[in-house]
Motif scaffolding. Structure first.
Motif, PDB file in Angstrom:
ATOM      1  N   GLN A  33       0.845  -1.183   0.000  1.00  0.00           N
ATOM      2  CA  GLN A  33       0.000   0.000   0.000  1.00  0.00           C
ATOM      3  C   GLN A  33       0.884   1.239   0.000  1.00  0.00           C
ATOM      4  OE1 GLN A  33      -2.471  -0.490   3.504  1.00  0.00           O
ATOM      5  NE2 GLN A  33      -3.717  -2.088   2.560  1.00  0.00           N
ATOM      6  N   TYR A  35       0.797   5.490   0.957  1.00  0.00           N
ATOM      7  CA  TYR A  35       0.118   6.542   1.709  1.00  0.00           C
ATOM      8  C   TYR A  35       0.841   7.860   1.484  1.00  0.00           C
ATOM      9  CZ  TYR A  35      -2.236   2.807   4.322  1.00  0.00           C
ATOM     10  OH  TYR A  35      -2.993   1.713   4.671  1.00  0.00           O
ATOM     11  N   GLN A  37       1.313  11.679   3.401  1.00  0.00           N
ATOM     12  CA  GLN A  37       1.108  12.475   4.607  1.00  0.00           C
ATOM     13  C   GLN A  37       1.532  13.903   4.317  1.00  0.00           C
ATOM     14  OE1 GLN A  37       3.369  11.255   8.096  1.00  0.00           O
ATOM     15  NE2 GLN A  37       1.835  12.081   9.480  1.00  0.00           N
ATOM     16  N   PRO A  43      -1.405  10.232   7.716  1.00  0.00           N
ATOM     17  CA  PRO A  43      -1.284   9.480   6.468  1.00  0.00           C
ATOM     18  C   PRO A  43      -2.648   9.183   5.852  1.00  0.00           C
ATOM     19  CG  PRO A  43       0.096   8.536   8.180  1.00  0.00           C
ATOM     20  CD  PRO A  43      -0.798   9.528   8.854  1.00  0.00           C
ATOM     21  N   PHE A  45      -4.468   6.976   2.672  1.00  0.00           N
ATOM     22  CA  PHE A  45      -4.294   5.865   1.737  1.00  0.00           C
ATOM     23  C   PHE A  45      -4.392   6.359   0.291  1.00  0.00           C
ATOM     24  CE2 PHE A  45      -4.521   1.577   0.241  1.00  0.00           C
ATOM     25  CZ  PHE A  45      -5.485   1.535  -0.753  1.00  0.00           C
ATOM     26  N   PHE A  88       4.709   7.221   2.000  1.00  0.00           N
ATOM     27  CA  PHE A  88       5.079   5.979   2.683  1.00  0.00           C
ATOM     28  C   PHE A  88       4.564   4.782   1.895  1.00  0.00           C
ATOM     29  CE2 PHE A  88       6.560   7.540   6.731  1.00  0.00           C
ATOM     30  CZ  PHE A  88       5.859   8.712   6.961  1.00  0.00           C
ATOM     31  N   GLY A 102       9.563   6.251   4.583  1.00  0.00           N
ATOM     32  CA  GLY A 102       8.985   7.418   3.940  1.00  0.00           C
ATOM     33  C   GLY A 102       9.991   8.206   3.134  1.00  0.00           C
TER      34      GLY A 102
ATOM     35  N   GLN B  37       4.509   8.013  15.864  1.00  0.00           N
ATOM     36  CA  GLN B  37       5.327   8.610  14.809  1.00  0.00           C
ATOM     37  C   GLN B  37       6.188   9.683  15.427  1.00  0.00           C
ATOM     38  OE1 GLN B  37       3.306  10.661  11.546  1.00  0.00           O
ATOM     39  NE2 GLN B  37       4.930  10.051  10.140  1.00  0.00           N
ATOM     40  N   GLN B  41       9.857  10.830  11.369  1.00  0.00           N
ATOM     41  CA  GLN B  41      10.087   9.393  11.236  1.00  0.00           C
ATOM     42  C   GLN B  41       8.859   8.683  10.672  1.00  0.00           C
ATOM     43  OE1 GLN B  41      13.193   8.026  12.089  1.00  0.00           O
ATOM     44  NE2 GLN B  41      13.678  10.200  12.261  1.00  0.00           N
ATOM     45  N   SER B  42       8.993   7.394  10.518  1.00  0.00           N
ATOM     46  CA  SER B  42       7.902   6.584   9.997  1.00  0.00           C
ATOM     47  C   SER B  42       6.930   6.219  11.107  1.00  0.00           C
ATOM     48  CB  SER B  42       8.477   5.320   9.341  1.00  0.00           C
ATOM     49  OG  SER B  42       7.441   4.574   8.737  1.00  0.00           O
ATOM     50  N   LEU B  43       5.969   5.404  10.751  1.00  0.00           N
ATOM     51  CA  LEU B  43       4.962   4.973  11.717  1.00  0.00           C
ATOM     52  C   LEU B  43       5.360   3.625  12.302  1.00  0.00           C
ATOM     53  CD1 LEU B  43       3.119   6.168   8.986  1.00  0.00           C
ATOM     54  CD2 LEU B  43       1.641   6.353  10.959  1.00  0.00           C
ATOM     55  N   LEU B  92      -1.117   8.051  16.842  1.00  0.00           N
ATOM     56  CA  LEU B  92      -2.230   7.951  15.902  1.00  0.00           C
ATOM     57  C   LEU B  92      -2.993   6.660  16.127  1.00  0.00           C
ATOM     58  CD1 LEU B  92       0.382   8.814  13.425  1.00  0.00           C
ATOM     59  CD2 LEU B  92      -1.771   9.954  12.957  1.00  0.00           C
ATOM     60  N   GLU B 102      -7.502  -1.033   3.787  1.00  0.00           N
ATOM     61  CA  GLU B 102      -6.514   0.013   3.997  1.00  0.00           C
ATOM     62  C   GLU B 102      -6.695   0.630   5.375  1.00  0.00           C
ATOM     63  OE1 GLU B 102      -8.876  -0.033   1.668  1.00  0.00           O
ATOM     64  OE2 GLU B 102      -9.718   1.969   1.294  1.00  0.00           O
ATOM     65  N   GLN B 103      -5.645   1.316   5.824  1.00  0.00           N
ATOM     66  CA  GLN B 103      -5.659   1.952   7.123  1.00  0.00           C
ATOM     67  C   GLN B 103      -6.230   3.365   7.007  1.00  0.00           C
ATOM     68  OE1 GLN B 103      -3.867   1.040  10.229  1.00  0.00           O
ATOM     69  NE2 GLN B 103      -3.572  -1.046   9.544  1.00  0.00           N
ATOM     70  N   PHE B 104      -7.189   3.665   7.867  1.00  0.00           N
ATOM     71  CA  PHE B 104      -7.681   5.027   8.006  1.00  0.00           C
ATOM     72  C   PHE B 104      -7.178   5.545   9.344  1.00  0.00           C
ATOM     73  CE2 PHE B 104     -10.455   5.673   4.449  1.00  0.00           C
ATOM     74  CZ  PHE B 104     -10.737   4.383   4.035  1.00  0.00           C
ATOM     75  N   PHE B 105      -6.516   6.672   9.300  1.00  0.00           N
ATOM     76  CA  PHE B 105      -5.887   7.212  10.496  1.00  0.00           C
ATOM     77  C   PHE B 105      -6.691   8.365  11.075  1.00  0.00           C
ATOM     78  CE2 PHE B 105      -1.822   5.081  10.701  1.00  0.00           C
ATOM     79  CZ  PHE B 105      -1.653   4.598   9.418  1.00  0.00           C
TER      80      PHE B 105
END
Lengths: 109, 114
Positions: A33, A35, A37, A43, A45, A88, A102, B37, B41-43, B92, B102-105
């Motif tokens: 996937q 994303y 941000q 983030p 999708f 990402f 990222g 996060q 940086q990344s998650l 988050l 998919e991820q919804f944040f």
């Protein structure tokens, strides 16, 4: 454990130039996937790729999934200032989603 | 798509105190996720919260430091306990939904520990 690497970490481009970010997984993925941000945001999708060698397009964005399902890329044609943000990839293997580090895209108008 | 809200949106806390972050979803979901996060940086996934069972923590995260509650299918809390400056981060919550799972944040909670 599963690792997902992304390069480059940062990219400055002039508006109108192209941009590509690359994603590599240490393990074979069931899907990947992507994303985006925006600065100060969360983030969001963009797309999912599932099949080996799959290519999907969203306007100026082209997403590819490698034949071995271990790497992927996102290419933006003719960047605009609205493309600014961090992109990402997130690799899915064994029901575990792992985010790459990222790529932060900065666009000079 | 799911609409997720988080409270507080940001906070500045003193070392040694605890903060509870709330996550509310506008629909019933089976799994909720908590990510951290750190700046630039990344998650990193902290834990997965299922309703009616204990949360599942990822390597490097423990329940004593990050206790999680999941009282129903639309709500979860994450507590950051005995905070230190190293806990300064964006936290988050997310859910999986849609055709692609998919991820919804949520919008995130920006935590600064002094």
């Amino acid at each position: 454990g599963q690792q997902v690497m992304q390069i480059p970490q940062y990219q400055h481009v002039q508006e109108g130039e192209d941009f590509t970010t690359y994603c590599n997984s240490s393990t074979t993925l069931s899907n990947i996937q992507w994303y985006k941000q925006r600065p100060g945001g969360h983030p969001v999708f963009l797309i999912q790729l599932v099949k080996s060698g799959e290519v999907k397009k969203q306007k100026r964005l082209t997403f590819q999934f490698g034949e071995a399902k271990k790497n992927s890329s996102l290419h933006i044609t003719a960047t605009q200032t609205t493309d600014v943000g961090t992109y990402f990839c997130a690799g899915n293997a064994g029901n575990m989603l792992t985010f790459g580090g990222g790529t932060r895209l900065m666009v000079k108008p | 798509s799911a609409v997720i809200s988080q409270k507080p949106s940001r906070d500045i806390c003193q070392r040694g105190t605890s903060l509870t972050i709330q996550c509310q979803v506008d629909s019933q979901v089976t799994m909720m996720f908590w990510y951290r996060q750190q700046p630039g940086q990344s998650l990193t996934l902290i834990a997965t919260a299922n309703q009616g069972s204990e949360a599942t923590y990822e390597s490097g995260f423990v329940i004593d430091k990050f206790p999680i509650s999941r009282p129903n299918l639309t709500f979860s809390t994450l507590t950051v306990s005995n905070m230190s400056p190293e806990d300064s981060s964006i936290y988050l919550c997310s859910v999986t939904e849609g055709v692609y799972n998919e991820q919804f944040f949520g919008p995130g909670t920006r935590l600064t520990v002094l």
